[in-house]
Design a protein around this motif. Structure first.
Motif, PDB file in Angstrom:
ATOM      1  N   LEU A 132      -3.577  15.452  12.189  1.00 62.08           N
ATOM      2  CA  LEU A 132      -3.072  16.545  12.948  1.00 62.08           C
ATOM      3  C   LEU A 132      -3.881  17.704  12.561  1.00 62.08           C
ATOM      4  CD1 LEU A 132       0.643  16.475  12.894  1.00 62.08           C
ATOM      5  CD2 LEU A 132      -0.620  15.753  14.740  1.00 62.08           C
ATOM      6  N   THR A 133      -4.734  18.408  13.484  1.00 71.70           N
ATOM      7  CA  THR A 133      -5.743  19.439  12.783  1.00 71.70           C
ATOM      8  C   THR A 133      -5.375  20.582  13.920  1.00 71.70           C
ATOM      9  OG1 THR A 133      -7.259  17.707  12.658  1.00 71.70           O
ATOM     10  CG2 THR A 133      -8.187  20.070  12.706  1.00 71.70           C
ATOM     11  N   THR A 134      -5.507  21.867  13.121  1.00 71.30           N
ATOM     12  CA  THR A 134      -5.397  23.144  13.837  1.00 71.30           C
ATOM     13  C   THR A 134      -6.252  24.134  13.019  1.00 71.30           C
ATOM     14  OG1 THR A 134      -3.912  24.667  14.734  1.00 71.30           O
ATOM     15  CG2 THR A 134      -3.380  23.972  12.409  1.00 71.30           C
ATOM     16  N   GLY A 135      -6.637  25.350  13.561  1.00 73.80           N
ATOM     17  CA  GLY A 135      -7.390  26.365  12.911  1.00 73.80           C
ATOM     18  C   GLY A 135      -7.807  27.284  13.748  1.00 73.80           C
ATOM     19  N   TYR A 190       0.831  -1.185  -0.043  1.00 75.78           N
ATOM     20  CA  TYR A 190       0.133  -0.030  -0.031  1.00 75.78           C
ATOM     21  C   TYR A 190       0.864   1.168  -0.072  1.00 75.78           C
ATOM     22  CZ  TYR A 190      -3.337   3.680   1.307  1.00 75.78           C
ATOM     23  OH  TYR A 190      -3.959   4.644   1.306  1.00 75.78           O
ATOM     24  N   ASP A 191       0.907   2.164  -1.012  1.00 72.80           N
ATOM     25  CA  ASP A 191       1.255   3.358  -0.911  1.00 72.80           C
ATOM     26  C   ASP A 191       1.029   4.417   0.013  1.00 72.80           C
ATOM     27  OD1 ASP A 191       3.168   5.197  -2.120  1.00 72.80           O
ATOM     28  OD2 ASP A 191       1.979   5.787  -3.702  1.00 72.80           O
ATOM     29  N   GLN A 192       1.602   4.461   1.306  1.00 73.70           N
ATOM     30  CA  GLN A 192       1.276   5.368   2.080  1.00 73.70           C
ATOM     31  C   GLN A 192       1.655   6.852   1.767  1.00 73.70           C
ATOM     32  OE1 GLN A 192       3.975   3.700   5.161  1.00 73.70           O
ATOM     33  NE2 GLN A 192       2.308   2.850   6.168  1.00 73.70           N
ATOM     34  N   LYS A 193       0.774   7.588   2.140  1.00 69.44           N
ATOM     35  CA  LYS A 193       0.924   8.967   1.633  1.00 69.44           C
ATOM     36  C   LYS A 193       0.129  10.156   2.656  1.00 69.44           C
ATOM     37  CE  LYS A 193      -3.266   7.968  -1.053  1.00 69.44           C
ATOM     38  NZ  LYS A 193      -3.218   6.613  -1.312  1.00 69.44           N
ATOM     39  N   PHE A 194       0.623  11.181   2.241  1.00 71.43           N
ATOM     40  CA  PHE A 194       0.125  12.435   2.984  1.00 71.43           C
ATOM     41  C   PHE A 194      -1.114  13.112   2.325  1.00 71.43           C
ATOM     42  CE2 PHE A 194       4.147  12.395   4.994  1.00 71.43           C
ATOM     43  CZ  PHE A 194       3.832  12.664   6.439  1.00 71.43           C
ATOM     44  N   ALA A 236     -15.017  19.771   4.073  1.00 75.82           N
ATOM     45  CA  ALA A 236     -13.803  19.975   3.853  1.00 75.82           C
ATOM     46  C   ALA A 236     -13.353  19.431   2.405  1.00 75.82           C
ATOM     47  CB  ALA A 236     -12.906  19.217   4.983  1.00 75.82           C
ATOM     48  N   TYR A 237     -12.401  20.268   1.762  1.00 78.21           N
ATOM     49  CA  TYR A 237     -11.702  19.931   0.747  1.00 78.21           C
ATOM     50  C   TYR A 237     -10.573  19.440   0.728  1.00 78.21           C
ATOM     51  CZ  TYR A 237     -10.081  19.770  -4.035  1.00 78.21           C
ATOM     52  OH  TYR A 237      -9.504  19.569  -5.288  1.00 78.21           O
ATOM     53  N   GLY A 238     -10.337  18.332   0.283  1.00 78.58           N
ATOM     54  CA  GLY A 238      -8.662  17.660   0.686  1.00 78.58           C
ATOM     55  C   GLY A 238      -8.026  17.070  -0.676  1.00 78.58           C
ATOM     56  N   PHE A 239      -6.699  17.017  -0.726  1.00 78.69           N
ATOM     57  CA  PHE A 239      -5.980  16.578  -1.752  1.00 78.69           C
ATOM     58  C   PHE A 239      -4.694  15.809  -1.100  1.00 78.69           C
ATOM     59  CE2 PHE A 239      -5.245  20.911  -1.049  1.00 78.69           C
ATOM     60  CZ  PHE A 239      -3.746  20.839  -0.945  1.00 78.69           C
ATOM     61  N   LEU A 278      -3.693  17.649   8.474  1.00 82.43           N
ATOM     62  CA  LEU A 278      -2.692  16.723   7.853  1.00 82.43           C
ATOM     63  C   LEU A 278      -3.137  15.516   8.124  1.00 82.43           C
ATOM     64  CD1 LEU A 278      -0.382  16.790   6.063  1.00 82.43           C
ATOM     65  CD2 LEU A 278       0.942  16.704   8.281  1.00 82.43           C
ATOM     66  N   GLN A 279      -3.272  14.432   7.146  1.00 83.88           N
ATOM     67  CA  GLN A 279      -3.437  13.343   7.109  1.00 83.88           C
ATOM     68  C   GLN A 279      -2.504  12.511   6.754  1.00 83.88           C
ATOM     69  OE1 GLN A 279      -7.687  11.787   6.581  1.00 83.88           O
ATOM     70  NE2 GLN A 279      -6.834  10.237   5.475  1.00 83.88           N
ATOM     71  N   TYR A 280      -1.810  11.159   7.405  1.00 80.85           N
ATOM     72  CA  TYR A 280      -1.099  10.362   6.978  1.00 80.85           C
ATOM     73  C   TYR A 280      -1.686   8.910   6.933  1.00 80.85           C
ATOM     74  CZ  TYR A 280       3.332   7.735   6.402  1.00 80.85           C
ATOM     75  OH  TYR A 280       4.061   6.685   5.897  1.00 80.85           O
TER      76      TYR A 280
END
Length: 171
Positions: A76-79, A33-37, A166-169, A64-66
């Motif tokens: 990790l979430t902030t805002g 599995y290709d681990q990614k951020f 939310a929008y993520g990429f 930020l998601q790993y």
């Protein structure tokens, strides 16, 4: 007789090599599995559930998601979140800093997540730092993430139920 014994040894060795090659190729392909951020930007609106001090909440966040695997991630979430108050009382704005664990439980789109961290009050003379924890359920596609969470604060005299879009990429 010696030739027959050598042929048997070669035959068994060839079978063992074929079995080893086949089984290792299968296990490598199925577990790779290709681990990614991933990075997501969200906005959330909430309704306080405890006390009469606050009327509603509005916030924005960066997550930020790993991906540890296809079904599990750490976050990790902030805002910034603002708890709005009615007449003549200053609103409370705070910066959350949370670490979490996300697990996809159904069709790789529906998930449960738990976060824990701190909320640092930064507006209107408030100087409390609150421990916060937030369980949530959600639905995510490649770019869209919609979740419903309960967020609990130990110092802000309230809790909230919030809806997040939310929008993520991938990074």
């Amino acid at each position: 007789m010696k030739n027959l014994q050598n042929i048997r040894i070669l035959f068994v060795a060839a079978l063992a090599m074929m079995y080893t090659t086949t089984s290792s190729a299968q296990t490598t392909d199925s577990t790779n599995y290709d681990q990614k951020f991933k990075l997501g930007f969200g906005v959330s609106g909430g309704i306080p559930t405890d006390g009469d001090d606050y009327d509603w909440a509005l916030g924005g966040d960066v997550r930020l998601q790993y991906d540890l695997s296809k079904k599990t991630s750490i976050t990790l979430t902030t805002g910034f979140t603002n708890l709005f108050v009615g007449d003549d009382v200053p609103d409370l704005g705070f910066i959350p800093a949370k670490a979490g664990f996300k697990a996809f439980v159904w069709e790789d789109q529906f998930y449960v997540m738990g976060e824990v961290g701190a909320g640092f009050a930064v507006t209107n003379g408030y100087n409390e730092t609150s421990i916060l924890w937030a369980p949530s359920i959600g639905y995510a596609t490649k770019h869209l993430d919609i979740s419903l969470r309960y967020e609990d604060y130990d110092k802000f005299d309230t809790n909230q139920i919030a809806l997040r879009f939310a929008y993520g990429f991938e990074l």
